[in-house]
Design a protein around this motif. Structure first.
Motif, PDB file in Angstrom:
ATOM      1  N   VAL A  42       0.848  -1.187   0.000  1.00  0.00           N
ATOM      2  CA  VAL A  42       0.000   0.000   0.000  1.00  0.00           C
ATOM      3  C   VAL A  42       0.883   1.237   0.000  1.00  0.00           C
ATOM      4  N   LEU A  43       0.649   2.096  -0.992  1.00  0.00           N
ATOM      5  CA  LEU A  43       1.328   3.380  -1.057  1.00  0.00           C
ATOM      6  C   LEU A  43       0.416   4.393  -0.379  1.00  0.00           C
ATOM      7  N   GLU A  44       0.857   4.914   0.748  1.00  0.00           N
ATOM      8  CA  GLU A  44       0.055   5.886   1.487  1.00  0.00           C
ATOM      9  C   GLU A  44       0.066   7.212   0.743  1.00  0.00           C
ATOM     10  N   VAL A  45      -1.111   7.730   0.465  1.00  0.00           N
ATOM     11  CA  VAL A  45      -1.258   8.967  -0.303  1.00  0.00           C
ATOM     12  C   VAL A  45      -1.850  10.039   0.599  1.00  0.00           C
ATOM     13  N   HIS A  46      -1.165  11.166   0.709  1.00  0.00           N
ATOM     14  CA  HIS A  46      -1.639  12.292   1.509  1.00  0.00           C
ATOM     15  C   HIS A  46      -2.422  13.244   0.620  1.00  0.00           C
ATOM     16  N   GLN A  47      -3.548  13.713   1.098  1.00  0.00           N
ATOM     17  CA  GLN A  47      -4.399  14.610   0.320  1.00  0.00           C
ATOM     18  C   GLN A  47      -3.723  15.955   0.116  1.00  0.00           C
ATOM     19  N   LYS A  48      -3.668  16.389  -1.134  1.00  0.00           N
ATOM     20  CA  LYS A  48      -3.174  17.714  -1.511  1.00  0.00           C
ATOM     21  C   LYS A  48      -3.966  18.180  -2.717  1.00  0.00           C
ATOM     22  N   ASP A  49      -4.049  19.485  -2.902  1.00  0.00           N
ATOM     23  CA  ASP A  49      -4.730  20.026  -4.079  1.00  0.00           C
ATOM     24  C   ASP A  49      -3.913  19.723  -5.327  1.00  0.00           C
ATOM     25  N   VAL A  50      -4.604  19.426  -6.421  1.00  0.00           N
ATOM     26  CA  VAL A  50      -3.961  19.037  -7.676  1.00  0.00           C
ATOM     27  C   VAL A  50      -4.489  19.900  -8.814  1.00  0.00           C
ATOM     28  N   LEU A  51      -3.583  20.342  -9.660  1.00  0.00           N
ATOM     29  CA  LEU A  51      -3.936  20.995 -10.923  1.00  0.00           C
ATOM     30  C   LEU A  51      -3.369  20.148 -12.044  1.00  0.00           C
ATOM     31  N   TYR A  52      -4.213  19.795 -12.979  1.00  0.00           N
ATOM     32  CA  TYR A  52      -3.839  18.950 -14.115  1.00  0.00           C
ATOM     33  C   TYR A  52      -3.882  19.834 -15.357  1.00  0.00           C
ATOM     34  N   VAL A  53      -2.736  20.052 -15.977  1.00  0.00           N
ATOM     35  CA  VAL A  53      -2.656  20.878 -17.179  1.00  0.00           C
ATOM     36  C   VAL A  53      -2.450  19.939 -18.358  1.00  0.00           C
ATOM     37  N   ASP A  54      -3.398  19.940 -19.280  1.00  0.00           N
ATOM     38  CA  ASP A  54      -3.367  18.992 -20.399  1.00  0.00           C
ATOM     39  C   ASP A  54      -3.331  19.755 -21.717  1.00  0.00           C
ATOM     40  N   PHE A  55      -2.364  19.404 -22.551  1.00  0.00           N
ATOM     41  CA  PHE A  55      -2.225  20.049 -23.855  1.00  0.00           C
ATOM     42  C   PHE A  55      -2.844  19.228 -24.980  1.00  0.00           C
ATOM     43  N   GLU A  56      -3.333  18.037 -24.681  1.00  0.00           N
ATOM     44  CA  GLU A  56      -3.860  17.155 -25.726  1.00  0.00           C
ATOM     45  C   GLU A  56      -5.373  17.017 -25.718  1.00  0.00           C
ATOM     46  N   MET A  57      -5.939  16.767 -24.561  1.00  0.00           N
ATOM     47  CA  MET A  57      -7.365  16.448 -24.495  1.00  0.00           C
ATOM     48  C   MET A  57      -8.183  17.686 -24.151  1.00  0.00           C
ATOM     49  N   GLN A  58      -9.446  17.644 -24.547  1.00  0.00           N
ATOM     50  CA  GLN A  58     -10.357  18.709 -24.188  1.00  0.00           C
ATOM     51  C   GLN A  58     -11.101  18.321 -22.916  1.00  0.00           C
ATOM     52  N   THR A  59     -11.740  19.265 -22.278  1.00  0.00           N
ATOM     53  CA  THR A  59     -12.365  19.062 -20.978  1.00  0.00           C
ATOM     54  C   THR A  59     -13.337  17.883 -20.966  1.00  0.00           C
ATOM     55  N   ASP A  60     -14.195  17.766 -21.981  1.00  0.00           N
ATOM     56  CA  ASP A  60     -15.176  16.666 -22.015  1.00  0.00           C
ATOM     57  C   ASP A  60     -14.491  15.307 -22.078  1.00  0.00           C
ATOM     58  N   ASP A  61     -13.438  15.185 -22.898  1.00  0.00           N
ATOM     59  CA  ASP A  61     -12.715  13.914 -23.028  1.00  0.00           C
ATOM     60  C   ASP A  61     -12.067  13.522 -21.711  1.00  0.00           C
ATOM     61  N   LEU A  62     -11.467  14.494 -21.036  1.00  0.00           N
ATOM     62  CA  LEU A  62     -10.806  14.242 -19.764  1.00  0.00           C
ATOM     63  C   LEU A  62     -11.817  13.806 -18.704  1.00  0.00           C
ATOM     64  N   ALA A  63     -12.985  14.426 -18.702  1.00  0.00           N
ATOM     65  CA  ALA A  63     -14.034  14.058 -17.739  1.00  0.00           C
ATOM     66  C   ALA A  63     -14.496  12.623 -17.966  1.00  0.00           C
ATOM     67  N   LYS A  64     -14.656  12.211 -19.229  1.00  0.00           N
ATOM     68  CA  LYS A  64     -15.061  10.837 -19.540  1.00  0.00           C
ATOM     69  C   LYS A  64     -14.001   9.845 -19.080  1.00  0.00           C
ATOM     70  N   ARG A  65     -12.735  10.183 -19.308  1.00  0.00           N
ATOM     71  CA  ARG A  65     -11.646   9.290 -18.909  1.00  0.00           C
ATOM     72  C   ARG A  65     -11.601   9.157 -17.387  1.00  0.00           C
ATOM     73  N   LEU A  66     -11.769  10.264 -16.664  1.00  0.00           N
ATOM     74  CA  LEU A  66     -11.755  10.213 -15.204  1.00  0.00           C
ATOM     75  C   LEU A  66     -12.925   9.369 -14.686  1.00  0.00           C
ATOM     76  N   ALA A  67     -14.080   9.476 -15.317  1.00  0.00           N
ATOM     77  CA  ALA A  67     -15.228   8.651 -14.919  1.00  0.00           C
ATOM     78  C   ALA A  67     -14.917   7.169 -15.096  1.00  0.00           C
ATOM     79  N   ALA A  68     -14.224   6.828 -16.173  1.00  0.00           N
ATOM     80  CA  ALA A  68     -13.841   5.426 -16.410  1.00  0.00           C
ATOM     81  C   ALA A  68     -12.858   4.939 -15.355  1.00  0.00           C
ATOM     82  N   ILE A  69     -11.895   5.767 -15.002  1.00  0.00           N
ATOM     83  CA  ILE A  69     -10.910   5.408 -13.968  1.00  0.00           C
ATOM     84  C   ILE A  69     -11.624   5.164 -12.641  1.00  0.00           C
ATOM     85  N   LYS A  70     -12.537   6.043 -12.277  1.00  0.00           N
ATOM     86  CA  LYS A  70     -13.267   5.897 -11.020  1.00  0.00           C
ATOM     87  C   LYS A  70     -14.099   4.616 -11.016  1.00  0.00           C
ATOM     88  N   ARG A  71     -14.721   4.318 -12.151  1.00  0.00           N
ATOM     89  CA  ARG A  71     -15.571   3.127 -12.252  1.00  0.00           C
ATOM     90  C   ARG A  71     -14.740   1.845 -12.160  1.00  0.00           C
TER      91      ARG A  71
END
Length: 131
Positions: A42-71
């Motif tokens: 187990v890798l212990e992960v400490h909560q911190k604020d995250v900013l994800y800067v993406d030069f390839e995908m658009q907001t809708d595509d990134l949201a769909k991918r994150l939903a898949a990861i969560k699922r």
């Protein structure tokens, strides 16, 4: 800390980085299987604020991918902040300004993740001061 994720096209680099960003944003530990020792670690992960800067995908595509990861990983939590540059016409100076503005508003920030295709926008990673 600077992390470089490398690999062939479609190897899963973006999915790895997005899952990492989500886990850091929500402080969700990462359980991994060690094939050599045949046990889970187990890798212990400490909560911190995250900013994800993406030069390839658009907001809708990134949201769909994150939903898949969560699922797939049965995760829940708040999404990380993101700046999607693709199709916005934003230049280097504008993107740097937005990143610095975000950092000033997030004292808890520890991870700013930037993703670019090979040969594009690499100077931004060298020019932005990340906490």
């Amino acid at each position: 800390t600077i992390m470089l994720i490398g690999g062939e096209s479609k190897a899963g680099k973006s999915f790895l980085a997005e899952e990492l960003a989500f886990r850091v944003q929500n402080g969700i530990d990462w359980k991994m299987y060690d094939k050599n020792k045949r046990l889970y670690r187990v890798l212990e992960v400490h909560q911190k604020d995250v900013l994800y800067v993406d030069f390839e995908m658009q907001t809708d595509d990134l949201a769909k991918r994150l939903a898949a990861i969560k699922r797939v990983h049965n995760l829940s939590g708040e999404p990380f902040d993101r700046i999607c540059v693709q199709g916005t016409g934003a230049d280097f100076k504008q993107v740097c300004y937005e990143i610095k503005r975000w950092i000033r508003r997030h004292e808890n920030a520890r991870l700013v993740r930037m993703f670019a295709r090979q040969g594009q926008h690499f100077r931004i990673a060298e020019s932005v001061d990340v906490v």
